[in-house]
Design a protein around this motif. Structure first.
Motif, PDB file in Angstrom:
ATOM      1  N   LYS A 142       0.832  -1.202   0.000  1.00 48.90           N
ATOM      2  CA  LYS A 142       0.000   0.000   0.000  1.00 48.90           C
ATOM      3  C   LYS A 142       0.866   1.252   0.000  1.00 48.90           C
ATOM      4  CE  LYS A 142      -3.936  -2.107   2.399  1.00 48.90           C
ATOM      5  NZ  LYS A 142      -4.798  -2.070   3.613  1.00 48.90           N
ATOM      6  N   THR A 143       2.036   1.155   0.609  1.00 52.09           N
ATOM      7  CA  THR A 143       2.949   2.288   0.696  1.00 52.09           C
ATOM      8  C   THR A 143       3.395   2.755  -0.677  1.00 52.09           C
ATOM      9  OG1 THR A 143       3.730   1.187   2.703  1.00 52.09           O
ATOM     10  CG2 THR A 143       4.983   3.098   1.956  1.00 52.09           C
ATOM     11  N   HIS A 144       3.421   1.838  -1.646  1.00 57.51           N
ATOM     12  CA  HIS A 144       3.889   2.183  -2.993  1.00 57.51           C
ATOM     13  C   HIS A 144       2.842   2.944  -3.803  1.00 57.51           C
ATOM     14  CE1 HIS A 144       6.731  -1.564  -2.796  1.00 57.51           C
ATOM     15  NE2 HIS A 144       7.062  -0.610  -1.952  1.00 57.51           N
ATOM     16  N   ALA A 145       1.601   2.937  -3.337  1.00 55.22           N
ATOM     17  CA  ALA A 145       0.495   3.453  -4.147  1.00 55.22           C
ATOM     18  C   ALA A 145       0.371   4.972  -4.016  1.00 55.22           C
ATOM     19  CB  ALA A 145      -0.807   2.772  -3.735  1.00 55.22           C
ATOM     20  N   VAL A 146       1.211   5.664  -4.761  1.00 59.70           N
ATOM     21  CA  VAL A 146       1.166   7.120  -4.770  1.00 59.70           C
ATOM     22  C   VAL A 146       1.459   7.581  -6.189  1.00 59.70           C
ATOM     23  CG1 VAL A 146       3.591   7.278  -4.053  1.00 59.70           C
ATOM     24  CG2 VAL A 146       2.072   9.241  -3.720  1.00 59.70           C
ATOM     25  N   ALA A 147       0.774   8.646  -6.613  1.00 56.75           N
ATOM     26  CA  ALA A 147       0.920   9.155  -7.974  1.00 56.75           C
ATOM     27  C   ALA A 147       0.850  10.673  -7.952  1.00 56.75           C
ATOM     28  CB  ALA A 147      -0.188   8.595  -8.870  1.00 56.75           C
ATOM     29  N   VAL A 148       1.629  11.297  -8.838  1.00 53.77           N
ATOM     30  CA  VAL A 148       1.598  12.759  -8.957  1.00 53.77           C
ATOM     31  C   VAL A 148       1.618  13.138 -10.433  1.00 53.77           C
ATOM     32  CG1 VAL A 148       2.724  13.193  -6.735  1.00 53.77           C
ATOM     33  CG2 VAL A 148       4.132  12.930  -8.793  1.00 53.77           C
ATOM     34  N   ARG A 149       1.033  14.286 -10.725  1.00 52.02           N
ATOM     35  CA  ARG A 149       1.112  14.848 -12.072  1.00 52.02           C
ATOM     36  C   ARG A 149       0.909  16.351 -11.996  1.00 52.02           C
ATOM     37  NH1 ARG A 149      -4.546  12.926 -15.050  1.00 52.02           N
ATOM     38  NH2 ARG A 149      -5.982  14.155 -13.761  1.00 52.02           N
ATOM     39  N   LEU A 150       1.371  17.040 -13.023  1.00 53.94           N
ATOM     40  CA  LEU A 150       1.182  18.485 -13.095  1.00 53.94           C
ATOM     41  C   LEU A 150      -0.206  18.799 -13.616  1.00 53.94           C
ATOM     42  CD1 LEU A 150       4.565  19.825 -14.514  1.00 53.94           C
ATOM     43  CD2 LEU A 150       3.679  20.080 -12.190  1.00 53.94           C
ATOM     44  N   GLY A 151      -0.878  19.654 -12.902  1.00 56.15           N
ATOM     45  CA  GLY A 151      -2.177  20.116 -13.351  1.00 56.15           C
ATOM     46  C   GLY A 151      -2.044  21.469 -14.023  1.00 56.15           C
ATOM     47  N   ASP A 152      -3.149  22.162 -14.139  1.00 53.52           N
ATOM     48  CA  ASP A 152      -3.140  23.485 -14.739  1.00 53.52           C
ATOM     49  C   ASP A 152      -2.389  24.470 -13.855  1.00 53.52           C
ATOM     50  OD1 ASP A 152      -4.656  22.496 -16.819  1.00 53.52           O
ATOM     51  OD2 ASP A 152      -6.565  23.006 -15.845  1.00 53.52           O
ATOM     52  N   ARG A 153      -1.710  25.417 -14.468  1.00 54.52           N
ATOM     53  CA  ARG A 153      -0.994  26.494 -13.772  1.00 54.52           C
ATOM     54  C   ARG A 153       0.093  25.961 -12.849  1.00 54.52           C
ATOM     55  NH1 ARG A 153      -6.667  29.220 -12.045  1.00 54.52           N
ATOM     56  NH2 ARG A 153      -7.350  29.875 -14.126  1.00 54.52           N
ATOM     57  N   GLY A 154       0.638  24.791 -13.167  1.00 53.40           N
ATOM     58  CA  GLY A 154       1.764  24.266 -12.417  1.00 53.40           C
ATOM     59  C   GLY A 154       1.431  23.628 -11.090  1.00 53.40           C
ATOM     60  N   THR A 155       0.160  23.478 -10.799  1.00 49.43           N
ATOM     61  CA  THR A 155      -0.214  22.812  -9.554  1.00 49.43           C
ATOM     62  C   THR A 155       0.125  21.331  -9.644  1.00 49.43           C
ATOM     63  OG1 THR A 155      -2.459  22.426 -10.398  1.00 49.43           O
ATOM     64  CG2 THR A 155      -2.089  24.434  -9.105  1.00 49.43           C
ATOM     65  N   LEU A 156       0.346  20.717  -8.486  1.00 53.26           N
ATOM     66  CA  LEU A 156       0.699  19.308  -8.441  1.00 53.26           C
ATOM     67  C   LEU A 156      -0.468  18.504  -7.875  1.00 53.26           C
ATOM     68  CD1 LEU A 156       3.218  17.440  -8.972  1.00 53.26           C
ATOM     69  CD2 LEU A 156       3.485  17.450  -6.484  1.00 53.26           C
ATOM     70  N   GLU A 157      -1.006  17.607  -8.690  1.00 50.19           N
ATOM     71  CA  GLU A 157      -2.082  16.736  -8.250  1.00 50.19           C
ATOM     72  C   GLU A 157      -1.489  15.472  -7.622  1.00 50.19           C
ATOM     73  OE1 GLU A 157      -4.771  15.949 -11.453  1.00 50.19           O
ATOM     74  OE2 GLU A 157      -4.748  18.028 -12.136  1.00 50.19           O
ATOM     75  N   VAL A 158      -2.113  15.014  -6.551  1.00 45.50           N
ATOM     76  CA  VAL A 158      -1.625  13.847  -5.813  1.00 45.50           C
ATOM     77  C   VAL A 158      -2.754  12.840  -5.657  1.00 45.50           C
ATOM     78  CG1 VAL A 158      -0.669  13.017  -3.618  1.00 45.50           C
ATOM     79  CG2 VAL A 158       0.016  15.260  -4.519  1.00 45.50           C
ATOM     80  N   GLN A 159      -2.430  11.572  -5.897  1.00 44.46           N
ATOM     81  CA  GLN A 159      -3.372  10.488  -5.646  1.00 44.46           C
ATOM     82  C   GLN A 159      -2.675   9.429  -4.790  1.00 44.46           C
ATOM     83  OE1 GLN A 159      -6.573  10.042  -6.448  1.00 44.46           O
ATOM     84  NE2 GLN A 159      -6.823  11.914  -7.647  1.00 44.46           N
ATOM     85  N   ALA A 160      -3.359   8.974  -3.748  1.00 40.77           N
ATOM     86  CA  ALA A 160      -2.816   7.930  -2.867  1.00 40.77           C
ATOM     87  C   ALA A 160      -4.000   7.169  -2.270  1.00 40.77           C
ATOM     88  CB  ALA A 160      -1.955   8.535  -1.763  1.00 40.77           C
ATOM     89  N   PRO A 161      -4.444   6.108  -2.935  1.00 38.95           N
ATOM     90  CA  PRO A 161      -5.676   5.432  -2.513  1.00 38.95           C
ATOM     91  C   PRO A 161      -5.640   4.864  -1.098  1.00 38.95           C
ATOM     92  CG  PRO A 161      -4.496   4.146  -4.163  1.00 38.95           C
ATOM     93  CD  PRO A 161      -3.861   5.493  -4.130  1.00 38.95           C
ATOM     94  N   PHE A 162      -4.456   4.585  -0.561  1.00 36.20           N
ATOM     95  CA  PHE A 162      -4.347   4.054   0.792  1.00 36.20           C
ATOM     96  C   PHE A 162      -3.818   5.089   1.775  1.00 36.20           C
ATOM     97  CE2 PHE A 162      -3.587   0.438  -2.142  1.00 36.20           C
ATOM     98  CZ  PHE A 162      -4.755  -0.266  -1.877  1.00 36.20           C
ATOM     99  N   GLY A 163      -3.694   6.325   1.323  1.00 37.85           N
ATOM    100  CA  GLY A 163      -3.212   7.395   2.186  1.00 37.85           C
ATOM    101  C   GLY A 163      -1.698   7.506   2.175  1.00 37.85           C
ATOM    102  N   LEU A 164      -1.210   8.658   2.639  1.00 34.66           N
ATOM    103  CA  LEU A 164       0.221   8.958   2.629  1.00 34.66           C
ATOM    104  C   LEU A 164       0.919   8.697   3.958  1.00 34.66           C
ATOM    105  CD1 LEU A 164       0.130  12.350   0.671  1.00 34.66           C
ATOM    106  CD2 LEU A 164       0.865  10.128  -0.215  1.00 34.66           C
ATOM    107  N   ALA A 165       0.162   8.398   5.008  1.00 35.61           N
ATOM    108  CA  ALA A 165       0.784   8.222   6.329  1.00 35.61           C
ATOM    109  C   ALA A 165       1.879   7.156   6.326  1.00 35.61           C
ATOM    110  CB  ALA A 165      -0.276   7.917   7.384  1.00 35.61           C
TER     111      ALA A 165
END
Length: 206
Positions: A142-165
């Protein structure tokens, strides 16, 4: 807030963890180069995932160089309009041409076609996915499940289905929804050799 505190679910919110992750990624030049290349190509449903992200956080937590121990940078996308190897290979070659100094570390995969080759390579069936993010739920940890991408205006989108803790706690947690213990154990051995601060939750203890 101290970065280590973010690993305690009761001491910090997920929004605080997301903000800390965004700051680390936005301040890491190699990750930003990859993210800009992904965005410039215009790949559908495309993300930088897994080790290149969470291991960068571990290096920030432990005071190591940002690229310490990073074996590869995983880029995923989802294009169901063309499941051919040739189409995927063209994307791989495009990414490599944009980032030639990272070509030997880039792992670019169209998640729409993983089910076509996964069983032949790993000996286990893999169900067809409906989007790139669904692949995160199949990771051995679960720790490996993290994703990032650049959104509009340089914002960074984050996805982590099991959380980042677990990432900020440096705690490797198995994903028991997968039949993937050998991969989990192998990754645990490699990672604890590189980051001895890591706590590994045994597959059978959860």
């Amino acid at each position: 807030m101290d970065l280590q505190t973010l690993g305690n679910p009761s001491a910090a919110t997920e929004d605080q963890r997301i903000a800390a992750l965004q700051k680390i990624v936005l301040g890491t030049p190699v990750l930003m180069r990859i993210l800009h290349a992904i965005k410039d190509i215009g790949l559908p449903d495309a993300w930088l995932v897994s080790g290149g992200v969470y291991q960068t956080v571990w290096n920030a937590l432990t005071g190591r160089p940002s690229d310490f121990g990073i074996k590869d940078y995983d880029v995923i996308y989802f294009d169901g309009t063309d499941l051919s190897y040739e189409a995927e290979d063209a994307v791989i070659r495009d990414m490599n041409a944009r980032l030639p100094d990272l070509a030997d570390k880039l792992e670019v995969r169209n998640q729409a076609r993983v089910h076509l080759w996964y069983e032949r390579r790993f000996g286990r069936p893999y169900f067809p996915l409906i989007c790139a993010m669904e692949s995160l739920t199949t990771y051995a940890a679960k720790t490996h499940a993290v994703a990032v991408r650049l959104g509009d205006r340089g914002t960074l989108e984050v996805q982590a289905p099991f959380g980042l803790a677990p990432i900020f706690a440096m705690r490797l947690v198995p994903n028991l929804s997968t039949d993937n213990r050998p991969t989990y154990d192998e990754k645990a051995r490699r990672m604890t050799a590189l980051w001895p601060e890591l706590t590994v939750v045994d597959w059978d203890s959860t």
